[in-house]
Design an enzyme around this catalytic site. Structure first.
Site, PDB file in Angstrom:
ATOM      1  N   GLU A 120       0.852  -1.210   0.000  1.00  0.00           N
ATOM      2  CA  GLU A 120       0.000   0.000   0.000  1.00  0.00           C
ATOM      3  C   GLU A 120       0.881   1.251   0.000  1.00  0.00           C
ATOM      4  O   GLU A 120       0.608   2.218  -0.710  1.00  0.00           O
ATOM      5  CB  GLU A 120      -0.931  -0.011   1.215  1.00  0.00           C
ATOM      6  CG  GLU A 120      -1.899  -1.186   1.164  1.00  0.00           C
ATOM      7  CD  GLU A 120      -2.937  -1.148   2.271  1.00  0.00           C
ATOM      8  OE1 GLU A 120      -2.565  -1.244   3.451  1.00  0.00           O
ATOM      9  OE2 GLU A 120      -4.128  -1.025   1.943  1.00  0.00           O
ATOM     10  N   GLU A 140      -3.154 -10.373   3.489  1.00  0.00           N
ATOM     11  CA  GLU A 140      -4.219 -10.025   4.441  1.00  0.00           C
ATOM     12  C   GLU A 140      -5.189 -11.187   4.661  1.00  0.00           C
ATOM     13  O   GLU A 140      -5.597 -11.463   5.797  1.00  0.00           O
ATOM     14  CB  GLU A 140      -4.990  -8.780   3.951  1.00  0.00           C
ATOM     15  CG  GLU A 140      -4.315  -7.454   4.282  1.00  0.00           C
ATOM     16  CD  GLU A 140      -3.242  -7.040   3.269  1.00  0.00           C
ATOM     17  OE1 GLU A 140      -2.835  -7.869   2.431  1.00  0.00           O
ATOM     18  OE2 GLU A 140      -2.807  -5.881   3.349  1.00  0.00           O
TER      19      GLU A 140
HETATM   20  C1  1HE Z   1       7.024  -7.758  12.302  1.00  0.00           C
HETATM   21  C2  1HE Z   1       6.315  -7.750  11.082  1.00  0.00           C
HETATM   22  C3  1HE Z   1       5.042  -7.143  11.056  1.00  0.00           C
HETATM   23  C4  1HE Z   1       8.192  -8.788  10.791  1.00  0.00           C
HETATM   24  N1  1HE Z   1       4.589  -6.590  12.197  1.00  0.00           N
HETATM   25  N2  1HE Z   1       6.522  -7.175  13.401  1.00  0.00           N
HETATM   26  N3  1HE Z   1       2.362  -8.328   7.015  1.00  0.00           N
HETATM   27  C5  1HE Z   1       2.688  -9.632   6.952  1.00  0.00           C
HETATM   28  O1  1HE Z   1       1.869 -10.521   7.049  1.00  0.00           O
HETATM   29  C6  1HE Z   1       4.174  -9.944   6.824  1.00  0.00           C
HETATM   30  C7  1HE Z   1       4.687 -10.475   8.151  1.00  0.00           C
HETATM   31  N4  1HE Z   1       6.139 -10.681   8.129  1.00  0.00           N
HETATM   32  C8  1HE Z   1       6.726 -11.728   7.488  1.00  0.00           C
HETATM   33  O2  1HE Z   1       6.112 -12.518   6.808  1.00  0.00           O
HETATM   34  C9  1HE Z   1       8.209 -11.843   7.632  1.00  0.00           C
HETATM   35  O3  1HE Z   1       8.619 -11.138   8.809  1.00  0.00           O
HETATM   36  C10 1HE Z   1       9.006 -11.275   6.421  1.00  0.00           C
HETATM   37  C11 1HE Z   1       8.845 -12.232   5.224  1.00  0.00           C
HETATM   38  C12 1HE Z   1       8.549  -9.882   6.035  1.00  0.00           C
HETATM   39  C13 1HE Z   1      10.500 -11.184   6.792  1.00  0.00           C
HETATM   40  O4  1HE Z   1      10.957 -12.454   7.271  1.00  0.00           O
HETATM   41  P1  1HE Z   1      12.335 -12.516   8.067  1.00  0.00           P
HETATM   42  O5  1HE Z   1      12.635 -13.977   8.276  1.00  0.00           O
HETATM   43  O6  1HE Z   1      13.355 -11.685   7.381  1.00  0.00           O
HETATM   44  O7  1HE Z   1      12.066 -11.776   9.478  1.00  0.00           O
HETATM   45  P2  1HE Z   1      11.271 -12.322  10.765  1.00  0.00           P
HETATM   46  O8  1HE Z   1      12.197 -13.193  11.576  1.00  0.00           O
HETATM   47  O9  1HE Z   1       9.972 -12.913  10.394  1.00  0.00           O
HETATM   48  O10 1HE Z   1      10.963 -10.982  11.537  1.00  0.00           O
HETATM   49  C14 1HE Z   1      12.002 -10.204  12.117  1.00  0.00           C
HETATM   50  C15 1HE Z   1      11.378  -9.329  13.185  1.00  0.00           C
HETATM   51  O11 1HE Z   1      10.475  -8.438  12.570  1.00  0.00           O
HETATM   52  C16 1HE Z   1      10.563 -10.122  14.183  1.00  0.00           C
HETATM   53  O12 1HE Z   1      10.637  -9.445  15.416  1.00  0.00           O
HETATM   54  P3  1HE Z   1      11.528 -10.037  16.637  1.00  0.00           P
HETATM   55  O13 1HE Z   1      11.353  -9.037  17.730  1.00  0.00           O
HETATM   56  O14 1HE Z   1      10.963 -11.389  16.929  1.00  0.00           O
HETATM   57  O15 1HE Z   1      12.941 -10.099  16.085  1.00  0.00           O
HETATM   58  C17 1HE Z   1       9.158 -10.021  13.635  1.00  0.00           C
HETATM   59  O16 1HE Z   1       8.168 -10.165  14.618  1.00  0.00           O
HETATM   60  C18 1HE Z   1       9.183  -8.592  13.124  1.00  0.00           C
HETATM   61  N5  1HE Z   1       8.171  -8.379  12.085  1.00  0.00           N
HETATM   62  N6  1HE Z   1       7.056  -8.413  10.169  1.00  0.00           N
HETATM   63  C19 1HE Z   1       5.317  -6.619  13.319  1.00  0.00           C
HETATM   64  N7  1HE Z   1       4.302  -7.062   9.941  1.00  0.00           N
HETATM   65  C20 1HE Z   1      -3.760  -1.007   7.162  1.00  0.00           C
HETATM   66  S1  1HE Z   1      -3.993  -2.646   6.991  1.00  0.00           S
HETATM   67  C21 1HE Z   1      -2.545  -3.326   6.351  1.00  0.00           C
HETATM   68  C22 1HE Z   1      -2.620  -4.823   6.473  1.00  0.00           C
HETATM   69  C23 1HE Z   1      -1.304  -5.491   6.327  1.00  0.00           C
HETATM   70  O17 1HE Z   1      -0.274  -4.895   6.210  1.00  0.00           O
HETATM   71  S2  1HE Z   1      -1.368  -7.203   6.331  1.00  0.00           S
HETATM   72  C24 1HE Z   1       0.251  -7.716   6.036  1.00  0.00           C
HETATM   73  C25 1HE Z   1       1.060  -7.820   7.288  1.00  0.00           C
END
Ligand code: 1HE
Length: 265
Positions: A120, A140
Site C-alpha cells: 500500500e 491479508e
Molecule cells: C514484524 C512484522 C510485522 C516482521 N509486524 N513485526 N504483514 C505480513 O503478514 C508480513 C509479516 N512478516 C513476514 O512474513 C516476515 O517477517 C518477512 C517475510 C517480512 C521477513 O521475514 P524474516 O525472516 O526476514 O524476518 P522475521 O524473523 O519474520 O521478523 C524479524 C522481526 O520483525 C521479528 O521481530 P523479533 O522481535 O521477533 O525479532 C518479527 O516479529 C518482526 N516483524 N514483520 C510486526 N508485519 C492497514 S492494513 C494493512 C494490512 C497489512 O499490512 S497485512 C500484512 C502484514
C-alpha cells in the site's frame, strides 16, 4: 524560506542535490508500520510538499525487507476496537495521500518483501523500481484481516480488480518480470534498485515543478472523473501548466534548435 524538516525516529532523510533520499529505518522489525511510523510519514511528506529545494524523493529501506506492512504485533497487543482501527486506517490514507500528492515525483527503490501495507505504501509512489530480491504480496486474507491503507484503490488500479482479489484470496506472490508485466513495478534491475531510482528521480527533478505537480497529481485525480469532467479538468491543468514561464523558455529553446530532440535510446 522552508521550515525545518520534522525530527524522525523511524526514517532517515538526507538531500542528495535536489533529491531527498528517505530511508525506512526500522529494519529490526522489517520496517513494519506502527501507528507512530504512519504519523511520521504524514509529517515528513507534508514538509516535502512545502520544501522548495526538494524536487524529487527516493524512498528506500534499511535491511533485507522493504516493508512488512502493518505492525501486526502492535495491532494484536493494542486489542483495538473497530472504531480505533477505522481511525488508524484514515491516518494511513492521509500518510499515503501525503506521499502521492506531495507535488514532487516519489520513486521507490524496492528490495525484499513489499507486502500488505508495504505494498500500500509502495503503490502511493509514482515510480517503483524492483531488484532481483523484490517480491510483492497481499497476505491479508491469510492473516484474517483486510487492506486498510488504500490498496483497494491504488493496488486495484495498478493490477486490476481480478488480480488483486486473487492476491488476497490465495496469498499469490509476484516477483521478477511477472511483477513488471502486471504493473506492480515499472522497472526491474539486475543491480541496485537505489542507483536506478536515483537516476530516475534526478532526471524527473529537472522538469519544472509545476509540470511535476500536474503529472504526479493530475492524472490520479482525473482518473476519478467521468470523461466529460476529465477533459474539462485536463484543459484547466494544461491551461496553467503549458503557459508557465518555464514552458515558454523551453519552447523557445526548441524553436532556436538548442533543445534536445526526442530520439530513441
Ligand atoms: C514484524 C512484522 C510485522 C516482521 N509486524 N513485526 N504483514 C505480513 O503478514 C508480513 C509479516 N512478516 C513476514 O512474513 C516476515 O517477517 C518477512 C517475510 C517480512 C521477513 O521475514 P524474516 O525472516 O526476514 O524476518 P522475521 O524473523 O519474520 O521478523 C524479524 C522481526 O520483525 C521479528 O521481530 P523479533 O522481535 O521477533 O525479532 C518479527 O516479529 C518482526 N516483524 N514483520 C510486526 N508485519 C492497514 S492494513 C494493512 C494490512 C497489512 O499490512 S497485512 C500484512 C502484514
Amino acid at each position: 524560506m522552508t521550515d525545518a524538516m520534522p525530527s524522525l525516529e523511524f526514517m532517515k532523510a538526507k538531500a542528495q542535490g535536489n533529491v531527498l533520499v528517505v530511508t525506512l529505518d526500522r529494519a529490526d522489525k522489517r520496517n513494519a508500520l506502527s501507528a507512530a511510523f504512519i504519523e511520521e510519514i504524514c509529517a515528513l511528506f507534508e514538509w516535502v510538499r512545502r520544501s522548495e529545494p526538494v524536487r524529487a524523493v527516493v524512498m528506500k529501506a534499511e535491511g533485507s525487507v522493504f516493508c512488512a506492512g502493518l505492525d501486526l504485533i502492535e495491532h494484536h497487543l493494542e486489542d483495538r476496537s473497530a472504531t480505533d482501527f477505522m481511525y488508524i486506517c484514515r491516518r494511513w490514507h492521509a500518510a499515503f495521500d501525503a506521499i502521492q500528492h506531495c507535488g514532487k515525483p516519489v520513486v521507490g527503490a524496492l528490495n525484499g518483501a513489499v507486502v500488505g501495507g508495504g505494498l500500500e505504501l509502495a503503490s502511493s509512489f509514482h515510480i517503483r523500481v524492483a531488484d532481483q530480491t523484490t517480491y510483492f504480496a497481499l497476505p491479508e486474507g491469510q492473516r484474517g484481516i483486510f487492506t486498510g491503507g488504500g490498496a483497494t484503490v491504488r493496488v486495484a488500479r495498478l493490477v486490476g480488480e481480478a488480480r488483486m482479489v486473487d492476491m488476497m484470496l490465495t496469498g499469490r506472490v509476484y516477483s521478477g518480470d511477472e511483477a513488471v508485466s502486471v504493473g506492480l513495478c515499472q522497472y526491474l534491475v539486475e543491480g541496485s534498485s537505489f542507483e536506478k531510482a536515483m537516476a530516475i528521480a534526478s532526471k524527473a527533478a529537472e522538469n519544472p515543478p509545476l509540470s511535476n505537480f500536474a503529472i504526479t497529481s493530475g492524472i490520479a485525480h482525473i482518473g476519478n472523473m467521468a470523461s466529460g469532467d476529465a477533459y474539462y479538468a485536463e484543459a484547466f491543468i494544461a491551461g496553467i501548466t503549458n503557459t508557465q514561464p518555464a514552458s515558454k523558455d523551453r519552447l523557445a529553446a526548441f524553436m532556436n534548435k538548442s533543445a534536445a530532440k526526442v530520439l530513441k535510446d
